[in-house]
Design a protein around this motif. Sequence first.
Motif, PDB file in Angstrom:
ATOM      1  N   ALA A 144       2.755  -5.766   0.796  1.00  0.00           N
ATOM      2  CA  ALA A 144       3.059  -3.751   0.782  1.00  0.00           C
ATOM      3  C   ALA A 144       4.579  -3.984  -0.189  1.00  0.00           C
ATOM      4  O   ALA A 144       4.860  -2.821  -0.993  1.00  0.00           O
ATOM      5  N   GLU A 145       5.286  -4.467  -0.020  1.00  0.00           N
ATOM      6  CA  GLU A 145       7.144  -4.787  -0.506  1.00  0.00           C
ATOM      7  C   GLU A 145       6.781  -5.124  -1.681  1.00  0.00           C
ATOM      8  O   GLU A 145       7.619  -3.730  -2.208  1.00  0.00           O
ATOM      9  N   GLN A 146       6.564  -5.714  -2.093  1.00  0.00           N
ATOM     10  CA  GLN A 146       6.403  -6.783  -3.206  1.00  0.00           C
ATOM     11  C   GLN A 146       5.688  -5.129  -4.445  1.00  0.00           C
ATOM     12  O   GLN A 146       5.856  -4.856  -5.265  1.00  0.00           O
ATOM     13  N   ILE A 147       4.793  -4.688  -3.512  1.00  0.00           N
ATOM     14  CA  ILE A 147       3.557  -3.610  -4.291  1.00  0.00           C
ATOM     15  C   ILE A 147       5.039  -2.380  -4.628  1.00  0.00           C
ATOM     16  O   ILE A 147       4.992  -1.396  -6.085  1.00  0.00           O
ATOM     17  N   ASP A 148       5.726  -1.536  -3.125  1.00  0.00           N
ATOM     18  CA  ASP A 148       6.348  -0.493  -3.373  1.00  0.00           C
ATOM     19  C   ASP A 148       7.387  -0.641  -4.350  1.00  0.00           C
ATOM     20  O   ASP A 148       7.801  -0.246  -5.803  1.00  0.00           O
ATOM     21  N   THR A 149       8.154  -2.081  -4.464  1.00  0.00           N
ATOM     22  CA  THR A 149       9.498  -2.167  -5.684  1.00  0.00           C
ATOM     23  C   THR A 149       8.427  -2.260  -6.744  1.00  0.00           C
ATOM     24  O   THR A 149       9.652  -2.118  -7.608  1.00  0.00           O
ATOM     25  N   TRP A 150       7.939  -3.163  -6.829  1.00  0.00           N
ATOM     26  CA  TRP A 150       7.346  -3.784  -8.583  1.00  0.00           C
ATOM     27  C   TRP A 150       6.278  -3.369  -9.403  1.00  0.00           C
ATOM     28  O   TRP A 150       6.745  -2.757 -10.428  1.00  0.00           O
ATOM     29  N   VAL A 151       4.874  -2.830  -8.452  1.00  0.00           N
ATOM     30  CA  VAL A 151       4.130  -2.948  -9.145  1.00  0.00           C
ATOM     31  C   VAL A 151       3.621  -0.721  -9.566  1.00  0.00           C
ATOM     32  O   VAL A 151       3.535  -0.784 -10.474  1.00  0.00           O
ATOM     33  N   LYS A 152       4.287  -0.060  -8.526  1.00  0.00           N
ATOM     34  CA  LYS A 152       5.001   1.696  -8.821  1.00  0.00           C
ATOM     35  C   LYS A 152       5.132   1.547  -9.734  1.00  0.00           C
ATOM     36  O   LYS A 152       4.520   2.616 -10.727  1.00  0.00           O
TER      37      LYS A 152
END
Length: 591
Positions: A144-152
């Motif tokens: 979830a952190e990787q999605i918030d930090t990099w994907v969004k």
Amino acid sequence: MAVSPLSRRDLDFLLYEWLDVTALTSLERYAEHSKDTFDGILDLCADIAVKRFAPHNKKSDQNEPRVGADGKVVIIDEVGAALDEFGKAGIVASQFDESLGGMQLPTVVARAAMAWFQAANAATSSYPFLTMANANLLVEYGTAEQIDTWVKPMLEGRFFGTMCLSEPQAGSSLADITTKADPADDGSYRITGTKMWISGGDHELSENIVHLVLAKAPGGGPGVKGISLFVVPKFLADGTRNDVALVGLNHKMGNRGTTNTLLNFGDGTHHPVAESGAVGYLVGEAHHGLSYMFKMMNEARIGVGFLATSLGYAGYLQSLDYAKTRTQGRPVTNKDPDSAPVAIIEHPDVKRMLLAQKSYVEGALGLGLYCSRLVDEQQTATDPAVAAARLLLLDVLTPIAKSWPSQWCLEANNLAIQVLGGYGYTKEFDVEQLYRDNRLNPIHEGAHGIHGLDLLGRKVVMQGGAGLQLLVETISATIDRAESAEPEYAVALRAAVERLAQVTGTLWAAGDPAVSLANSTVYLEAAGHVVIAWIWLEQLLAVGDSTGDFYDGKRAAAQYFYRYELPKTGPQFDLLAGLDRTTLDTPADWL
């Protein structure tokens, strides 16, 4: 007036009259959509592609990226302006969940929309193309952190993404990569090594570049079993420059507007932390990196097939327009030198070249969209057995969906040059660039020969031959439907698909994998022609009794493919069934 890079009429036929994509709106995931929203995104993408991507296609080819005095990559301004518009329109997020800010479009519609950009400007479209595949992988396997930090930020168009697989000494042999990942005390890793052929690997077009890097972490087995996957950003989340250094740009025959780079990770050029190495964050579990990366690679492979198709389609439309307006020569039955020259499209050999192109590009586009529809069906299926069947069929078709367009839509570009004659060989016309841009596609995301090995060595024999059986059953179901409406084609295709199954059995009954796989590229080409013949039969069934030039054109292209192209598989199957050893038995010293 500029020639459109794609045919909206053909897209509408394939999406609505053949694949019936509006039926997807009955599914919960796509319930907020309608034909109007699908048309809206297609219209938007066509408009941006024609107005912002196509105009600088030739300029970016003639003014390829370079490294400036400050070590930064310099790209013509029009590329950034076009990508800014692309990002502001929200197209990067088109396939993604609404919870991530996406449009939650069906894959088949999103792929059709993206084809406009690929046809208008292959180089500029590569940046968002890779970014979307990168984001898809992280959504599935990241935290979830990787999605918030990099994907969004990628979905907002602020960050771009890459995939970093190849190395100078390893090429496509990923078992031989040497890039290392050492654990750090804070739970991250330190990445050291060199990656080659990284498209979009460095530029100033976005706030950040999110690299997905394959590297070997401690504790893994030999070869590919030891490979893990890491997020290695150009800039860390706090804005600190990561130790990812541009060594140089590769200068290519085509697709010149996309930066293609040699990157060093952890060589000391930039020191973000005390420990040596670039900071990387593990994706998923250690030593499962290659299986995760295949998520991105398989998506990219179908995307490469679309890119090859789009470039072939653009060349076809360019040569079609030229043939209708260029006057030269007279019919062979007209001996009067004082009579007016005719448009060259009236000459049978020019019609042959145009029909060939039409049969290749419209067949390939149909295959790509069919595969995309399989993705939607697999992802939304409530019955696990249905989902598994869709995924299995997609797995079997993927090497063909990548490689067949890369070979035959390139041939369409070759024929487009021939239609234009001497003018086609000059830089003043677009068709020579389209050929050069398309020549990359038989190489990247797995060279042609690799996909032949994949199809024959893995896909058709997977699950005890279930992959081939499902393909044969699917094609046979179409033939059964076509027996009364299109008997000539039904008979021809049934014979070809039966031969495909027989020859596959003969190859694997040989008992020697070296012999079985020696001519796997020939197998790929023959199987690809059988599959495209099937796609054409599907299109003919959708045409039905409809009248008009568009539908008659479909009939003519299908007739061309069945009479000129499908028969080529006969000698290929003969060669394969004979277990020919020419390539195995020829010593290197003889070459």
